[in-house]
Design a protein around this motif. Structure first.
Motif, mmCIF file in Angstrom:
data_model
loop_
_atom_site.group_PDB
_atom_site.id
_atom_site.type_symbol
_atom_site.label_atom_id
_atom_site.label_comp_id
_atom_site.label_asym_id
_atom_site.label_seq_id
_atom_site.Cartn_x
_atom_site.Cartn_y
_atom_site.Cartn_z
ATOM 1 N N GLU A 260 0.823 -1.212 0.000
ATOM 2 C CA GLU A 260 0.000 0.000 0.000
ATOM 3 C C GLU A 260 0.865 1.274 0.000
ATOM 4 O OE1 GLU A 260 -2.832 -0.533 3.164
ATOM 5 O OE2 GLU A 260 -3.958 -2.014 1.993
ATOM 6 N N ASP A 261 0.233 2.413 0.245
ATOM 7 C CA ASP A 261 0.934 3.705 0.126
ATOM 8 C C ASP A 261 2.108 3.823 1.087
ATOM 9 O OD1 ASP A 261 -0.753 4.656 -1.882
ATOM 10 O OD2 ASP A 261 -2.217 5.385 -0.441
ATOM 11 N N HIS A 262 1.902 3.396 2.333
ATOM 12 C CA HIS A 262 2.954 3.522 3.346
ATOM 13 C C HIS A 262 4.185 2.718 2.942
ATOM 14 C CE1 HIS A 262 4.931 3.890 7.211
ATOM 15 N NE2 HIS A 262 4.987 2.565 7.312
ATOM 16 N N LYS B 193 6.142 4.337 0.115
ATOM 17 C CA LYS B 193 6.975 5.466 0.568
ATOM 18 C C LYS B 193 8.306 4.965 1.118
ATOM 19 C CE LYS B 193 3.106 8.584 1.557
ATOM 20 N NZ LYS B 193 2.333 9.312 2.601
ATOM 21 N N LEU C 252 -2.619 1.078 -4.265
ATOM 22 C CA LEU C 252 -1.986 2.395 -4.157
ATOM 23 C C LEU C 252 -2.970 3.488 -4.559
ATOM 24 C CD1 LEU C 252 1.482 1.594 -5.795
ATOM 25 C CD2 LEU C 252 0.715 1.202 -3.444
ATOM 26 N N THR C 253 -2.738 4.679 -4.037
ATOM 27 C CA THR C 253 -3.561 5.841 -4.380
ATOM 28 C C THR C 253 -2.643 6.998 -4.764
ATOM 29 O OG1 THR C 253 -3.595 6.795 -2.148
ATOM 30 C CG2 THR C 253 -5.236 5.072 -2.635
ATOM 31 N N ILE D 119 -1.804 9.317 -3.054
ATOM 32 C CA ILE D 119 -1.005 9.741 -1.902
ATOM 33 C C ILE D 119 0.474 9.379 -2.072
ATOM 34 C CG2 ILE D 119 -0.650 9.314 0.573
ATOM 35 C CD1 ILE D 119 -3.688 8.964 0.816
ATOM 36 N N CYS D 120 0.748 8.235 -2.685
ATOM 37 C CA CYS D 120 2.140 7.784 -2.790
ATOM 38 C C CYS D 120 2.857 8.340 -4.023
ATOM 39 C CB CYS D 120 2.201 6.269 -2.811
ATOM 40 S SG CYS D 120 1.508 5.524 -4.303
ATOM 41 N N CYS D 121 2.125 9.021 -4.894
ATOM 42 C CA CYS D 121 2.710 9.427 -6.177
ATOM 43 C C CYS D 121 3.806 10.479 -6.043
ATOM 44 C CB CYS D 121 1.613 9.913 -7.119
ATOM 45 S SG CYS D 121 0.560 8.567 -7.717
ATOM 46 N N ASN E 234 -4.022 0.327 -9.993
ATOM 47 C CA ASN E 234 -3.993 1.093 -8.745
ATOM 48 C C ASN E 234 -4.825 2.351 -8.947
ATOM 49 O OD1 ASN E 234 -2.033 -0.296 -6.844
ATOM 50 N ND2 ASN E 234 -0.738 -0.094 -8.658
ATOM 51 N N GLY F 76 -2.849 11.817 -9.211
ATOM 52 C CA GLY F 76 -1.610 11.082 -8.992
ATOM 53 C C GLY F 76 -0.706 11.134 -10.205
#
Length: 1090
Positions: free
Chosen positions: A741-743, A746, A769-770, A772-774, A795, A801
Motif C-alpha cells: 500500500e501507500d505507506h 513510501k 496504491l492511491t 497519496i504515494c505518487c 492502482n 496522482g
C-alpha cells in the motif's frame, strides 16, 4: 430378557410379533403407548384393567393386548397408537409384517410351527451377536494388552449414530458409508462395538432390522458360496428365514470390515455381477456385486478401509451413486489424548514432559502416535533410552531411528532373557513377504504363504515370540505384523539385506524394482510412502550397523548409489519436478540424517520449487536446502504464519524454528549462481522476514531477480525494503498484488533514492496504491539513476496522482524508459500532462494507458505529442480506452509525422471500419515506421479488409497485425490472403482469432501459406473451420514451402478425425508448433510470448 422361554404361549406370528415391536420402544415411548391405550378403554368398549396395563412389562402388555383385542384387532390398535406416537419407522415395519402374515395364509398362521421358529430368529441372532462381539481385543504389543474399548468412546458412539443421516450436500439418504483410518486407529474396534450396540438395541434401533458383519480377513479365505450362505455364518441355528430377512433390503446394514484385507482383484465387468443371493459364485463376485449395488441395491453398506487403500475402494463405486455415499475419517487420538497417553505411561512427570516435547518436535512421528499402539511402542523405546541416559531428542529426529530402536530392543537380551534370533534366510523371507504385502496392500499372511517361502511353524515362532508377528485370535492359519509400520520397516529391510540384486529370484517382481518404488508418488501411491521413509532412513550407516549387530546379519548400502542415480535422473529431467515431488524428496532425504549424502543429492538441482505450510515442511526443506551449492532459481511458497509466535512463546521451539529459517535462507549466499528467488503468494511473518533480509544483505548474495507477487507482509514492519541499499546485484523487484500500500511504497521510494540501489525493473501492479504515494514515487524517479521500468497498473492513482508522476517524467534526471498505467482511473485530464511529459522526456519509449477512460479527447492530446519531433515513444498501448472512429483521424495525422513509434495497440475500442480505413491510408506511407499494430475487437467487418490488405502489402515496415475478435468473415480473409500471396508482402505475424471463419476460407489460407515465405505465426483459434477446413490446411502445413512456425489452433475443439490430422502434422513437421491458447504479455500480443 429371555424371549425364547415363553414363545410357546403365543399361537400366531402376530402374537409374538407384537412383543417384538413393543421391545423396540424405549421406556418413555412405552409409557406414552400405555397412556394412549388407556384412552381406548372407555366403558362399553374394552374391559382391559388399567392397573394391570400400568404395571405390565412389555411381555405382559403384549399378552393383555392379545387377550382383550383378539386376532387382527391387536394389530389394528397397535398400528393406530404407533401412528399417534409418530413412530413412522415402526408403523411401516409393523404394517409390512401384517401384510406378509396375511400372505402366508390362515392355515400356516394357525399351525404355529413355522411362526415360532421364525419369530425367535431375530432374538436368537441378537443373542449370538452379543456373545460373539462382547470380548476384549486380543492384540498385544510388548506384552501389554490394549483395551478394546479405547475406540468406543461416547464421541465415537455419536459418530456411529450419525453415519447414515441425510447427506447435507446432496439432500439424499446415505446408503454407503466408508470409514477410513490409519492401521490400528480402531476401525475394527468400532465396528465390533457397533454390532454390540445394535444387538443391545442401542444403535440403529429404528433404522435397521438386521445388521450383518463381514470380515475381510475371513471372506478372503472363502472360495465359493451363495450370498445367503455368506451372511448366515453367525446364525445361531441351521434354520434361517433368509427369504423373510432379505425381503426388506432397505432395513439391512452390511458391515464390511477391512476392505484392504480382501485379496480380490475386483476386475469383474458390470455385466458379470450377480444380484441373485441364492446362486453360488466366487466370493469376490458376491462382494463386488454388493459394493457396486447390484446385489440388494436398497441395502446399506458400512465399509472400513485403511487410508492407504481408500482410492482402490473408491474406484469400485459407481459414479451414479456418489450422492448417497459418504467418507468419514477416523482420526484416532487427538493431540490432548496423545499427551494424556504419554503422561500416563511415565511415572515421573519430568520424563513425560521430555518425551512429549521430543515426539512433538517431529511432526510425522507425533502424527503416527495418534494410533494408541504406535504411541505405546514409541514410549517404550524412549523409556529404554532414558534408562540408559541416551539422547532421546536425536532418536526422535526420524521415524526410522525409532523403529530401529524398537526392533533392536525386542531382539536384544535383557534380565537374563536370551531371545531367539532369526537366521538370515528367515529374515530375508519375512522381509520379502512384508514388501510384497505393502506393495499389494495385503497385510494378512497365511500359513501357506509362510511355508512357500521356507518359513516353518518353528521359524514363525521366532517372530511371534518377539511380537513382530501376531497370530489371529479367530483364524488359526492367519498371521499379521503387530502393526503396519513394523511391516513397512521389514519391507524396507528387504532392499538393504545383502544380496546380488540381478540374480535374485524376486527381481522380476514389481516390488523388487527399486526404481519403481522411488518413482512412486505420495498422492498416487500413499501405501508406499512410509516404506520409502524407512528405505531412505536405512541409508544411514549408523542405523544399519545397529541392525546388523542386533540381528547378526549383513546389510548392503549399495542401494545408496542407486538412489543417487535416480535423484540425478530426476534433476537432469527436461521437466522440472513439481512442488509435491520436491517436498516428498526433502522428507525422504531428511530421514537419512546423512549430510554428505544429502549434499550429493542436492547437487543435481539448479531449480527448486517448494511449499512450506507446516513446521515439518520448514524442518525438512531447511535441512536439504542448506546443502545446495548449484541452485540458480528457488521458488518458495510460504504460508506458515505462526513461526514468530512459536519463537516468542516457546524458547526451545523458537530457537529451532529460527535456526531452520536461517538454514533455509542461507542458500542466498552459499549458491553463487542463485540469481532468482520467487516468494509469490507467501505469507511472511516478522521472524521469517527478518531472517530473510539478514541473509539477503550477505555480501555473497548474488540475487538479481526477487519476485514477491501477492506476498502478505507483517503489519508495522518498517524495515521492509532496507535491503535494496545493500544489493547492487538486484535489478528486478516484483511486488504485484502485495499488501505494501501507500505507506510501504513510501519506504520503498526512500530505498530507491539511495545511490547504492541499482534496481532497474519495479512492478507494483494491484498494490492498493492511491495518489497519496505518487509524490514519493515522483521524487524517487528523479533521484534513481537505474530504474528504467515501472509498472503501476491496477492502482487507484487517478488524474491527480499522474499529474505528480508527470512532473518527474518531464524532469531531465528521470531515466525511466517504460511506464505502465493500465487501469489507474485516468481520464482525458491526465492526457494533457502526459503529452507534455512525452515531449520533454527523451528516454521514455513505452507507455501503456490501457483500460482508462481516455476517450477521443484524450487521444487527440496524445496524438499532438506524437506529432512532435521531440517525442521518442516507440510503443503506445491504448487498449480499452473508450474512443471511437474519430480518434482514427487524430492518430492517422500524427503517424504521418512520427518517426519513432513502432508498436501501436488500439484493441477493444470502437474504431469501426471508417476509423481503420483512415489509419490504413497512413500505414502504407513510407514515412510510417509502424511494425506491430493490434486491432483486436475494434468492431471491424469485411468492409475494411481491402484497405488492410493494401496497407500491409505496401507498408515497408509492418510485420505484425492482430485482427482477432472482429467480424471479418470468410470474404474478408479471402481479400487478405490475396495480399499475403503477393511476394511484396512483409507480414510475419497475423492474428485472426474469433473472426467468424469457416472451412470456406481455408483454401485461400492454404494458398497464402504456400506462397508467403515470410509469414511465420498465425492465430486461427475459436473459428469454426470444420473437418474439411482442417484437412485442407493440414495438406499444406507439411509442405516444405510452408514456413509457418506457430499456428494457433485448439485441437480439442475439433472432432477425432481432425485431431488426428493435426497430430500427424506435428509429427511430420517438427518445426511447426500448434498451440491451443496464448498467454498475453503486458501489451496483449498473442505471439509475444514466443
Amino acid at each position: 430378557m429371555d424371549k425364547m422361554a415363553d414363545s410357546s404361549s403365543f399361537s400366531s406370528f402376530s402374537d409374538f410379533g407384537l412383543l417384538w415391536y413393543l421391545e423396540e420402544l424405549n421406556n418413555e415411548e412405552l409409557n406414552k403407548f400405555k397412556l394412549l391405550l388407556k384412552e381406548t378403554m372407555a366403558p362399553g368398549r374394552c374391559v382391559m384393567p388399567w392397573t394391570a396395563v400400568k404395571m405390565a412389562n412389555r411381555k405382559q402388555l403384549a399378552n393383555l393386548i392379545n387377550k382383550y383385542y383378539p386376532g387382527k384387532q391387536a394389530w389394528t390398535i397397535t398400528l393406530r397408537l404407533f401412528a399417534k406416537l409418530n413412530l413412522k419407522d415402526l408403523y411401516e415395519r409393523a404394517k409390512a409384517e401384517t401384510n406378509w402374515t396375511e400372505k402366508m395364509g390362515p392355515e400356516v398362521a394357525e399351525a404355529g410351527e413355522i411362526p415360532e421358529a421364525m419369530l425367535s430368529a431375530r432374538t436368537e441372532y441378537k443373542l449370538r451377536i452379543k456373545e460373539k462381539f462382547h470380548i476384549l481385543d486380543k492384540n498385544y504389543l510388548l506384552g501389554k494388552p490394549l483395551d478394546f474399548h479405547h475406540g468406543a468412546s461416547q464421541q465415537q458412539q455419536k459418530l456411529l449414530e450419525r453415519l447414515f443421516d441425510v447427506n447435507v450436500r446432496g439432500g439424499e439418504q446415505l446408503h454407503t458409508v466408508v470409514l477410513r483410518g490409519a492401521a490400528g486407529v480402531g476401525k475394527t474396534t468400532l465396528m465390533r462395538k457397533a454390532m454390540l450396540l445394535w444387538a443391545e438395541g442401542k444403535l440403529y434401533r429404528h433404522k435397521f432390522t438386521y445388521v450383518f458383519y463381514l470380515s475381510g480377513r475371513e471372506i478372503s479365505q472363502v472360495k465359493e458360496k451363495s450370498f445367503a450362505q455368506l451372511i448366515s455364518k453367525d446364525w445361531p441355528s441351521t434354520e434361517i428365514p433368509i427369504e423373510k430377512i432379505l425381503s426388506q433390503p432397505s432395513r439391512i446394514l452390511f458391515i464390511i470390515d477391512g476392505f484392504d484385507e480382501l485379496n480380490f482383484a475386483f476386475e469383474e465387468p458390470e455385466f458379470a455381477l450377480c444380484g441373485d443371493w441364492t446362486q453360488v459364485h466366487p466370493v469376490s463376485f458376491l462382494i463386488s456385486s454388493l459394493l457396486r449395488k447390484v446385489m440388494l441395491p436398497e441395502s446399506s453398506l458400512l465399509v472400513t478401509v485403511r487410508l492407504t487403500a481408500s482410492n482402490r475402494l473408491k474406484r469400485l463405486f459407481s459414479q451414479n451413486l456418489l450422492k448417497s455415499q459418504c467418507y468419514v475419517d477416523l482420526k484416532g487420538m487427538s493431540q490432548d489424548e496423545r499427551k494424556e497417553h504419554i503422561y500416563k505411561f511415565f511415572e515421573e512427570e519430568s520424563w513425560a514432559v521430555n518425551v512429549f516435547n521430543a515426539i512433538r518436535n517431529n511432526e510425522r512421528l507425533f502424527d503416527m502416535c495418534h494410533v494408541p499402539l504406535v504411541c505405546q511402542l514409541v514410549c517404550t523405546c524412549l523409556k529404554q533410552q532414558m534408562e540408559r541416559n541416551d539422547d532421546i531428542t536425536r532418536l526422535c529426529q526420524t521415524t526410522t531411528a525409532v523403529l530401529t530402536c524398537y526392533i533392536s530392543s525386542v531382539f536384544s537380551p535383557g534380565d537374563g532373557y536370551l531371545p531367539s534370533l532369526p537366521n538370515e534366510a528367515q529374515l530375508r523371507s519375512m522381509c520379502y513377504l512384508a514388501a510384497k504385502g505393502v506393495w499389494t496392500m495385503t497385510h494378512v499372511l497365511y500359513r501357506n504363504d509362510l511355508r512357500k517361502h521356507g518359513l516353518t511353524t518353528c521359524d514363525t515362532s521366532v517372530f511371534l515370540d518377539m511380537n513382530i508377528l501376531q497370530k489371529d485370535a479367530d483364524y488359526d492359519n492367519c498371521y499379521l505384523f503387530a502393526h503396519l509400520h513394523i511391516q513397512e520397516f521389514f519391507a524396507a529391510m528387504f532392499y538393504v539385506l545383502k544380496s546380488d540384486w540381478e540374480d535374485r529370484e524376486d527381481s522380476s517382481q514389481s516390488f523388487g524394482d527399486l526404481n519403481l518404488l522411488l518413482d512412486s508418488k505420495s498422492d498416487r501411491d500413499p501405501h508406499l510412502t512410509q516404506l520409502k521413509y524407512f528405505l531412505f532412513g536405512l541409508l544411514n550407516e549408523e542405523l544399519v550397523k545397529q541392525l546388523e549387530e542386533t540381528l547378526k546379519c549383513k546389510m548392503s548400502l549399495k542401494i545408496k548409489w542407486e538412489v543417487l542415480q535416480w535423484i540425478k535422473v530426476l534433476g537432469n529431467s527436461d521437466i522440472s519436478p513439481s512442488q509435491l515431488v520436491f517436498l516428498d524428496l526433502f522428507h525422504y532425504l531428511y530421514e537419512t540424517q546423512d549430510e554428505a549424502f544429502v549434499a550429493q543429492a542436492m547437487g543435481n538441482f539448479s531449480k527448486v520449487f517448494i511449499n512450506i505450510c507446516k513446521e515439518i515442511h520448514l524442518l525438512v526443506s531447511s535441512f536439504c536446502l542448506k546443502h545446495c551449492r548449484c541452485l540458480q532459481t528457488l521458488k518458495l511458497d510460504i504460508i506458515m504464519i505462526n513461526s514468530s509466535s512459536a519463537a516468542e512463546t516457546k524458547q526451545v521451539d523458537g530457537d529451532r524454528i529460527t535456526q531452520c529459517w536461517q538454514n533455509l535462507f542461507s542458500v542466498l549466499h552459499t549458491n553463487e549462481h542463485l540469481t532468482e528467488l520467487d516468494l509469490c503468494h507467501s505469507n511472511l511473518d516478522i521472524l521469517t522476514l527478518k531472517t530473510f533480509y539478514q541473509e539477503l544483505k550477505h555480501p555473497n548474495c548474488k540475487l538479481q531477480r526477487l519476485l514477491l507477487k501477492f506476498v502478505v507482509f507483517p503489519e508495522g514492519y518498517d524495515s521492509t525494503f532496507s535491503f535494496l541499499t545493500h544489493k547492487q546485484n538486484l535489478m528486478h523487484l516484483d511486488l504485484k498484488g502485495s499488501n505494501i500500500e501507500d505507506h510501504g511504497v513510501k519506504l520503498l521510494c526512500e530505498a530507491l533514492k539511495h545511490p547504492e540501489c541499482k534496481l532497474q525493473n519495479l512492478r507494483l501492479e494491484a498494490c492498493n496504491l492511491t495518489a497519496i504515494c505518487c509524490l514519493a514515487i515522483s521524487k524517487a524517479l528523479i533521484k534513481s539513476q537505474s530504474l528504467v521500468f515501472l509498472n503501476l497498473s491496477t492502482n487507484n492513482l487517478l488524474d491527480s496522482g499522474v499529474t505528480l508522476l508527470c512532473e518527474a517524467l518531464g524532469h531531465p534526471e528521470c531515466h525511466l524508459e517504460r511506464l505502465s498505467l493500465e487501469s489507474c482511473g485516468l481520464t482525458e485530464t491526465s492526457c494533457e500532462d502526459l503529452s507534455l511529459a512525452l515531449i520533454r522526456n527523451k528516454r521514455l519509449t513505452h507507455l501503456c494507458l490501457a483500460d482508462n477512460s481516455v476517450g477521443d479527447r484524450g487521444v487527440k492530446l496524445l496524438s499532438a505529442a506524437l506529432k512532435n519531433p521531440e517525442c521518442t515513444l516507440q510503443s503506445l498501448v491504448l487498449r480499452r480506452c473508450h474512443f471511437t472512429s474519430l480518434s482514427g483521424e487524430y492518430l492517422s495525422a500524427s503517424l504521418l509525422h512520427n518517426k519513432s513509434l513502432i508498436h501501436l495497440d488500439l484493441g477493444s475500442n470502437s474504431l469501426q471500419d471508417c476509423g481503420v480505413n483512415l489509419l490504413c491510408n497512413v500505414f502504407h506511407q513510407q514515412s510510417c515506421n509502424l511494425q506491430d499494430v493490434e486491432l483486436m475487437s475494434c468492431v471491424l467487418t469485411t468492409e475494411c479488409c481491402l484497405d488492410l490488405a493494401c496497407a500491409f502489402l505496401h507498408s515497408p515496415s509492418l510485420s505484425s497485425l492482430d485482427l482477432g475478435y472482429n467480424d471479418l468473415q470468410d470474404e474478408g480473409v479471402q481479400i487478405l490472403c490475396e495480399a499475403l500471396r503477393n511476394p511484396k508482402c512483409n507480414l510475419q505475424k497475423l492474428g485472426l482469432e474469433y473472426c467468424g471463419l469457416t472451412s470456406l476460407c481455408c483454401q485461400d489460407l492454404s494458398s497464402a501459406l504456400l506462397s508467403n515465405q515470410k509469414l511465420i505465426k498465425m492465430n486461427l483459434t475459436q473459428n469454426n473451420l470444420g473437418h474439411e477446413g482442417i484437412k485442407t490446411l493440414c495438406e499444406v502445413l507439411t509442405c516444405p514451402e510452408c514456413k509457418l512456425q506457430v499456428l494457433g489452433l485448439c485441437k480439442d475443439a475439433f472432432d477425432n478425425k481432425s485431431r488426428r490430422l493435426l497430430e500427424a502434422v506435428g509429427v511430420r513437421n517438427p518445426n511447426l508448433a500448434i498451440k491451443p491458447s496464448y498467454n498475453y504479455n503486458e501489451y496483449g500480443s498473442w505471439w509475444r510470448c514466443f
